[in-house]
Design a protein around this motif. Structure first.
Motif, short mmCIF file in Angstrom:
data_model
loop_
_atom_site.label_atom_id
_atom_site.label_comp_id
_atom_site.label_asym_id
_atom_site.label_seq_id
_atom_site.Cartn_x
_atom_site.Cartn_y
_atom_site.Cartn_z
N LEU A 152 0.84 -1.19 0.00
CA LEU A 152 0.00 0.00 0.00
C LEU A 152 0.88 1.25 0.00
N SER A 153 1.93 1.24 0.82
CA SER A 153 2.86 2.37 0.89
C SER A 153 3.50 2.57 -0.47
N LEU A 154 3.90 1.50 -1.10
CA LEU A 154 4.58 1.57 -2.39
C LEU A 154 3.68 2.24 -3.43
N ALA A 155 2.42 1.79 -3.49
CA ALA A 155 1.48 2.33 -4.45
C ALA A 155 1.25 3.83 -4.18
N THR A 156 1.05 4.16 -2.89
CA THR A 156 0.80 5.55 -2.51
C THR A 156 1.99 6.42 -2.91
N LEU A 157 3.17 5.94 -2.62
CA LEU A 157 4.37 6.73 -2.90
C LEU A 157 4.58 6.91 -4.40
N ILE A 158 4.28 5.87 -5.19
CA ILE A 158 4.44 5.99 -6.64
C ILE A 158 3.49 7.07 -7.18
N ILE A 159 2.26 7.03 -6.72
CA ILE A 159 1.28 8.03 -7.16
C ILE A 159 1.73 9.43 -6.71
N ALA A 160 2.17 9.52 -5.45
CA ALA A 160 2.59 10.82 -4.92
C ALA A 160 3.79 11.36 -5.69
N ALA A 161 4.73 10.47 -6.01
CA ALA A 161 5.93 10.89 -6.74
C ALA A 161 5.54 11.39 -8.13
N GLY A 162 4.62 10.69 -8.79
CA GLY A 162 4.15 11.09 -10.11
C GLY A 162 3.52 12.47 -10.06
N LEU A 163 2.65 12.66 -9.06
CA LEU A 163 1.97 13.95 -8.91
C LEU A 163 2.97 15.06 -8.67
N PHE A 184 6.13 15.19 -9.45
CA PHE A 184 6.92 15.45 -10.65
C PHE A 184 6.14 16.31 -11.64
N TRP A 185 4.91 15.90 -11.81
CA TRP A 185 4.07 16.61 -12.78
C TRP A 185 3.85 18.07 -12.34
N MET A 186 3.55 18.28 -11.06
CA MET A 186 3.32 19.61 -10.52
C MET A 186 4.58 20.46 -10.64
N ILE A 228 17.93 22.20 -14.52
CA ILE A 228 18.25 20.78 -14.34
C ILE A 228 17.27 20.00 -15.19
N GLY A 229 17.74 19.02 -15.93
CA GLY A 229 16.85 18.26 -16.80
C GLY A 229 15.74 17.56 -16.02
N TRP A 230 14.62 17.37 -16.65
CA TRP A 230 13.48 16.72 -15.97
C TRP A 230 13.83 15.32 -15.49
N SER A 231 14.68 14.66 -16.23
CA SER A 231 15.06 13.32 -15.80
C SER A 231 15.82 13.39 -14.48
N GLU A 232 16.58 14.49 -14.30
CA GLU A 232 17.27 14.69 -13.04
C GLU A 232 16.27 14.88 -11.91
N TYR A 233 15.25 15.69 -12.22
CA TYR A 233 14.18 15.89 -11.23
C TYR A 233 13.59 14.54 -10.83
N LEU A 234 13.31 13.76 -11.87
CA LEU A 234 12.66 12.46 -11.64
C LEU A 234 13.54 11.57 -10.76
N LYS A 235 14.83 11.55 -11.11
CA LYS A 235 15.75 10.73 -10.33
C LYS A 235 15.75 11.15 -8.88
N THR A 236 15.82 12.49 -8.67
CA THR A 236 15.85 13.01 -7.31
C THR A 236 14.59 12.61 -6.55
N ILE A 237 13.45 12.81 -7.23
CA ILE A 237 12.18 12.49 -6.57
C ILE A 237 12.11 11.01 -6.21
N VAL A 238 12.47 10.17 -7.18
CA VAL A 238 12.41 8.72 -6.93
C VAL A 238 13.34 8.37 -5.76
N GLY A 239 14.53 9.01 -5.77
CA GLY A 239 15.48 8.75 -4.68
C GLY A 239 14.90 9.12 -3.33
N ILE A 240 14.33 10.32 -3.26
CA ILE A 240 13.77 10.78 -1.98
C ILE A 240 12.64 9.87 -1.54
#
Lengths: 225, 410
Positions: free
Chosen positions: B14-25, B27-29, B119-131
């Motif tokens: 459940l945490s994993l799913a929540t975090l994936i959705i939160a990370a996506g949101l 990033f998009w925001m 910073i490239g968006w992929s960098e943003y994504l990496k950072t977000i996923v890392g956090i």
């Protein structure tokens, strides 16, 4: 021998008194714990046959009264409960033997004799009949001084018959006495027949008399004369 | 799987799913907001440059490229673009955001390109996923801690009660006492279990009393009937009466044995047996064989015996019954003449005798009252029950017209 029977069931009491009366014993009876205590504390007995379950108390509690009076009284316990617990409890309290209901009076007679012989010091070891002498201490038989060889089972059989002379004894009474209650199968009465036949032959060879007769359908009867 | 592990796993998914959705949101925001901010900034820079151009100033800004356009006619345009520009300092291409505006200023068309690095968006994504991965890990760690210490304490009454129930014997004089809990479910469970315990105890006591009653109440009339029939035997009877009496006595003996056997079976299955003691089964077997030896001879059976000293933990009475029942069984169901093999060695007991096949299915051999023509039909049921009580494995086989019982003792 003076014997006290403590038993609450009137039919069994009657059977015991009747049979042991004919055995030449002086028999007394008590049907309640209260009356048994009274008798035990007032009189001396050579032997007491005690039913553990009495309407007004456990027969086990009577044992201290018996032991207080005399150490030489033989004690045989009767019970309907065939558990080792009861057996051990009985022996722990000083019982000499133990018999589970239902029992044959012949078996009780054999036990009474065995306990009595063990307890009394001036005991007569030899039982005689028709010229034979059975020594219950040496476990030997002789005819007019001449040794008669018996197997262990034949000796046991003869003693059982001798103690219960002139009585029709069923095959299962004999089987139970020789082999115990585990002996389960009636068709092995053949084995009794074999032992009996040998015993009869041995006795007849010496005295010329067959002391054991077959009673049609019912068992065997021993004549001491 | 333990309940704690199971809930933890669910929590993890459940945490994993929540975090994936939160990370996506997130990033998009971020992408939307940051992009908007940069566009605004570039617009502003571009406006400032055109203003300066209008005032006729020479504009020299870093990251700005101004170009006079020769042609007379141009549409005034404005466009954004992502681009890569080589950075000699870092020796790599970097992400830039580029605004190109063409505008007529002082009668001259200019094309102004304004750049800003990001910073490239992929960098943003990496950072977000890392956090978020770190957050997930923290959540799991904290969750595990809570499970280990918190939930454990929460489940403590339950686990204590479970251990008490497990160690509780129905034979015990004491009732089950449950650890109290302030959790409704556990409270309810305790009440239900206490009731069940009470019911079981009542039933057990009733059964026990029933056995004792049957034992006493049936043995006495059996004794009376037996004594009376024996007394009748002493009378002068006709042959006809003697046969009738004999049949009555045979049935009475049968009744007595059935009663005795059923009581024994009930006693064993109700655990009303004394604690086992160490005893020499080899002595028991040898003693019983001695008792029965003559019966084998009388029945034309030869005994082939192989006994080695063996000790077991058992009730002496039951051991004797087990052995004598099996001996009696071989004795009664053997072809005559024949050879009976009986042995006890290396924790292993066997009885083998020749005989005709069973008149019923082999698997029913230990079933009560399944029997041949002889016996009361309880002997082998009792044998089986005794074996079960002491965890001894008993098996039956029939090969080459020979019956065989094998018992593996523990």
């Amino acid at each position: 021998m003076k014997v006290l029977f403590v038993e609450d069931e009137p039919v069994l009491m009657q059977e015991m008194l009747q049979y042991f009366g004919t055995q030449g014993h002086l028999c007394e009876s008590a049907t309640t714990y209260f009356r048994a205590v009274d008798k035990v504390t007032s009189f001396d007995y050579d032997l007491i046959v005690l039913d553990l379950r009495l309407p007004d108390g456990s027969g086990l509690h009577l044992i201290p009264h018996i032991k207080k009076k005399t150490y030489n009284t033989g004690l045989i316990i009767l019970t309907a409960n065939n558990t080792l617990n009861d057996k051990l409890e009985g022996f722990k309290h000083g019982a000499d033997d133990y018999l589970t209901k239902p029992f044959y009076v012949e078996e009780l007679n054999a036990r009474i004799n065995a306990v009595y012989n063990r307890k009394t010091l001036n005991n007569q070891h030899t039982k005689t009949f028709g010229g034979f002498a059975l020594d219950t201490q040496m476990k030997t038989l002789s005819f007019n001084g001449e040794q008669v060889t018996l197997t262990k089972k034949e000796y046991q059989l003869l003693l059982y018959f001798l103690l219960n002379a002139d009585r029709v004894m069923s095959k299962s009474s004999i089987a139970e006495h020789i082999w115990g209650d585990h002996f389960d199968e009636s068709d092995n009465f053949d084995a009794i027949y074999v032992h009996l036949t040998n015993l009869r032959k041995k006795l007849a060879r010496h005295s010329g008399i067959d002391h054991i007769v077959t009673v049609y359908g019912l068992g065997y009867k021993f004549f001491s004369e | 799987m333990k309940l704690l592990v199971k809930t933890s796993l669910r929590y993890l998914w459940l945490s994993l799913a929540t975090l994936i959705i939160a990370a996506g949101l997130l990033f998009w925001m971020l992408k939307f907001k940051v992009g908007e901010e940069m566009r605004e900034q570039l617009h502003l820079s571009s406006d400032l440059i055109f203003n300066e151009l209008k005032q006729g100033k020479t504009v020299m800004h870093p990251m700005v490229e101004i170009e006079k356009l020769d042609k007379q006619k141009f549409a005034e345009t404005i466009s954004f673009k992502d681009t890569l520009i080589y950075d000699p300092l870092q020796n790599e291409a970097e992400n830039y955001y580029l605004l190109t505006e063409r505008k007529l200023t002082n009668g001259q068309y200019y094309q102004v390109k304004v750049l800003t690095a990001y910073i490239g968006w992929s960098e943003y994504l990496k950072t977000i996923v890392g956090i978020f991965a770190a957050v997930l890990f923290l959540l799991l760690f904290v969750g595990a801690l809570i499970n280990h210490y918190g939930n454990r304490k929460l489940w403590q009454p339950f686990l204590i009660n479970l251990a008490r129930i497990r160690s509780h014997s129905i034979k015990s004089e004491n009732k089950l006492v449950f650890e109290p809990s302030n959790i409704d479910e556990f409270k309810e469970l305790n009440i239900v279990l206490a009731e069940a315990d009470e019911r079981n105890r009542e039933q057990y006591i009733e059964l026990k009393e029933f056995n004792e009653n049957v034992s006493h109440e049936l043995q006495t009339p059996l004794s009376i009937v037996r004594a009376r029939l024996e007394s009748i035997s002493q009378l002068a009877l006709t042959d006809e009466a003697a046969i009738l009496l004999k049949e009555a006595k045979t049935s009475l003996e049968r009744l007595r044995k059935i009663n005795k056997g059923l009581l024994l079976l009930t006693k064993i299955s109700n655990d009303q047996i004394d604690d086992p003691v160490s005893l020499s089964l080899s002595n028991t077997l040898a003693g019983q064989l001695e008792t029965f030896a003559e019966l084998f001879v009388a029945n034309g059976l030869t005994l082939d015996i192989n006994i080695k000293s063996t000790y077991v933990q058992a009730d002496p009475n039951l051991a004797e019954i087990l052995i004598s029942n099996l001996i009696t069984n071989t004795l009664v169901y053997s072809d005559r003449p024949g050879v009976v093999n009986i042995g006890l060695a290396d924790g292993y007991l066997y009885f083998e005798n020749p005989g005709p096949a069973l008149p019923f299915s082999e698997k029913d051999i230990f079933v009560r009252f399944k029997k041949g023509k002889k016996g009361v039909g309880l002997g082998l049921a009792i044998v089986k029950q005794i074996c079960q009580r002491y965890n001894w494995q008993i098996s039956y086989s029939y090969t080459d017209r020979r019956h065989r019982f094998d018992i593996t003792l523990n």
